[in-house]
Design a protein around this motif. Sequence first.
Motif, short mmCIF file in Angstrom:
data_model
loop_
_atom_site.label_atom_id
_atom_site.label_comp_id
_atom_site.label_asym_id
_atom_site.label_seq_id
_atom_site.Cartn_x
_atom_site.Cartn_y
_atom_site.Cartn_z
N CYS A 1 0.83 -1.21 0.00
CA CYS A 1 0.00 0.00 0.00
C CYS A 1 0.86 1.26 0.00
O CYS A 1 0.55 2.24 -0.68
CB CYS A 1 -0.93 0.01 1.20
SG CYS A 1 -2.27 -1.20 1.14
N GLU A 2 1.94 1.23 0.77
CA GLU A 2 2.78 2.42 0.92
C GLU A 2 3.66 2.67 -0.30
O GLU A 2 3.88 3.82 -0.69
CB GLU A 2 3.64 2.28 2.17
CG GLU A 2 2.84 2.31 3.47
CD GLU A 2 3.68 2.04 4.69
OE1 GLU A 2 3.20 2.33 5.81
OE2 GLU A 2 4.82 1.53 4.55
N LYS A 3 4.17 1.61 -0.93
CA LYS A 3 5.12 1.77 -2.03
C LYS A 3 4.44 1.80 -3.40
O LYS A 3 5.02 2.29 -4.37
CB LYS A 3 6.17 0.66 -1.99
CG LYS A 3 7.04 0.72 -0.73
CD LYS A 3 8.11 -0.34 -0.75
CE LYS A 3 8.98 -0.24 0.50
NZ LYS A 3 9.64 1.08 0.62
N ARG B 1 11.98 -5.92 -3.70
CA ARG B 1 13.39 -5.49 -3.54
C ARG B 1 13.69 -5.22 -2.07
O ARG B 1 14.74 -5.61 -1.57
CB ARG B 1 13.63 -4.23 -4.38
CG ARG B 1 13.77 -4.49 -5.87
CD ARG B 1 14.34 -3.29 -6.59
NE ARG B 1 13.50 -2.10 -6.44
CZ ARG B 1 12.50 -1.78 -7.26
NH1 ARG B 1 12.20 -2.58 -8.28
NH2 ARG B 1 11.80 -0.67 -7.05
N ASP B 2 12.79 -4.51 -1.37
CA ASP B 2 13.04 -4.18 0.03
C ASP B 2 13.07 -5.43 0.91
O ASP B 2 13.84 -5.50 1.88
CB ASP B 2 11.96 -3.23 0.54
CG ASP B 2 12.13 -1.81 0.03
OD1 ASP B 2 13.17 -1.54 -0.61
OD2 ASP B 2 11.23 -0.98 0.25
N MET B 3 12.26 -6.41 0.57
CA MET B 3 12.18 -7.62 1.39
C MET B 3 13.13 -8.72 0.93
O MET B 3 13.23 -9.76 1.59
CB MET B 3 10.73 -8.16 1.39
CG MET B 3 9.75 -7.29 2.13
SD MET B 3 8.11 -8.09 2.26
CE MET B 3 7.31 -7.02 3.48
N GLY B 4 13.83 -8.48 -0.17
CA GLY B 4 14.75 -9.49 -0.69
C GLY B 4 14.05 -10.72 -1.19
O GLY B 4 14.54 -11.85 -1.01
N ARG B 5 12.90 -10.53 -1.85
CA ARG B 5 12.12 -11.66 -2.36
C ARG B 5 11.88 -11.48 -3.86
O ARG B 5 12.05 -10.39 -4.41
CB ARG B 5 10.77 -11.76 -1.64
CG ARG B 5 10.87 -11.97 -0.15
CD ARG B 5 9.50 -11.96 0.48
NE ARG B 5 9.56 -12.10 1.94
CZ ARG B 5 8.49 -12.06 2.74
NH1 ARG B 5 7.29 -11.87 2.22
NH2 ARG B 5 8.63 -12.20 4.05
#
Length: 304
Positions: free
Chosen positions: A16-18, A26-30
């Motif tokens: 929701c935020e991004k 990318r942020d979660m490395g998935r």
Amino acid sequence: MNNLNLDQLRTFVAACEKGSFSAVARDMGRAQSAVSSQIQNLELDLGLDLFDRSGKYPSPTAAAQALLPLARQAIGQLRRFQQAADSYQSGEEPLLRIVFEELVMPDKLNDMLAAFSERFPHTQVRACNASHECAIRRIAEGDADFAFVTTRDHYPDEVDFNNLGQQRILTLACPEHPLAQMPGAALSEAAQYRQLVAASPSAKRRWQLSPQTWHSDSLLQALDLACKGVGWVNAPYELARPFLKSGKLVELNLTNALSAWSLGVDLLWSASTPQGTAARWFAREARRLYGNYYSPPIEVADSI
């Protein structure tokens, strides 16, 4: 609906935020496909469309926007849950029970509790006033962790204690009281006027000077009655301070006032109950702060 988990909520909030599943990935490395799959599974579990995928980037639906603050709140609660559990696992007590006699409950106790709340945010505090005898009994029976009481010569074997020093007791009356008009009244003159006594039954005789006496279980009530000119009263400075600052009460300059107009203060705790990190900190801080407060006595003129 299957049970939601913390990872699902975090992924939903991040999406929701991004505004982009790839940015979340990318942020979660998935992999992006893993993020998309988790969002889809969440939609299936809830029976709701959370994102509109008709455009270049998925955008939160009205339902998702309504659920977003609740998801953030749930994540925060789970985080606090884990932090509290970690604190308890490391030896911090979930609850600290404190009792005190009203005569020995100056502002310093609240100063200590304010510092305690910052140091141990996950420990609840239950504080209440009690008579001298009740406070000792509650410590002996394990119904309280600490008690602040007036000093006595002997305690039950189940009770450990530390003396915190002497507390000065003021003699007070309203400015219009006859004793307040005297530059220096003797104790024998004070005994000619009604005295307001707020003390436990076992201590009333010690405090009673006048044959004209009103007794109250509440020191604050006795102070208020003194403001109304009903009689004169003894009280510790900290409890009397707002009355002195407002001018509703003045300190009487009694001559021949002996050391009886002071109180020894003891900190009590159970001799058999192990103390955790919060209780050890509290006991150490009580000795430090209360020791500084009670000895030497406060000079009223310098403290208002």
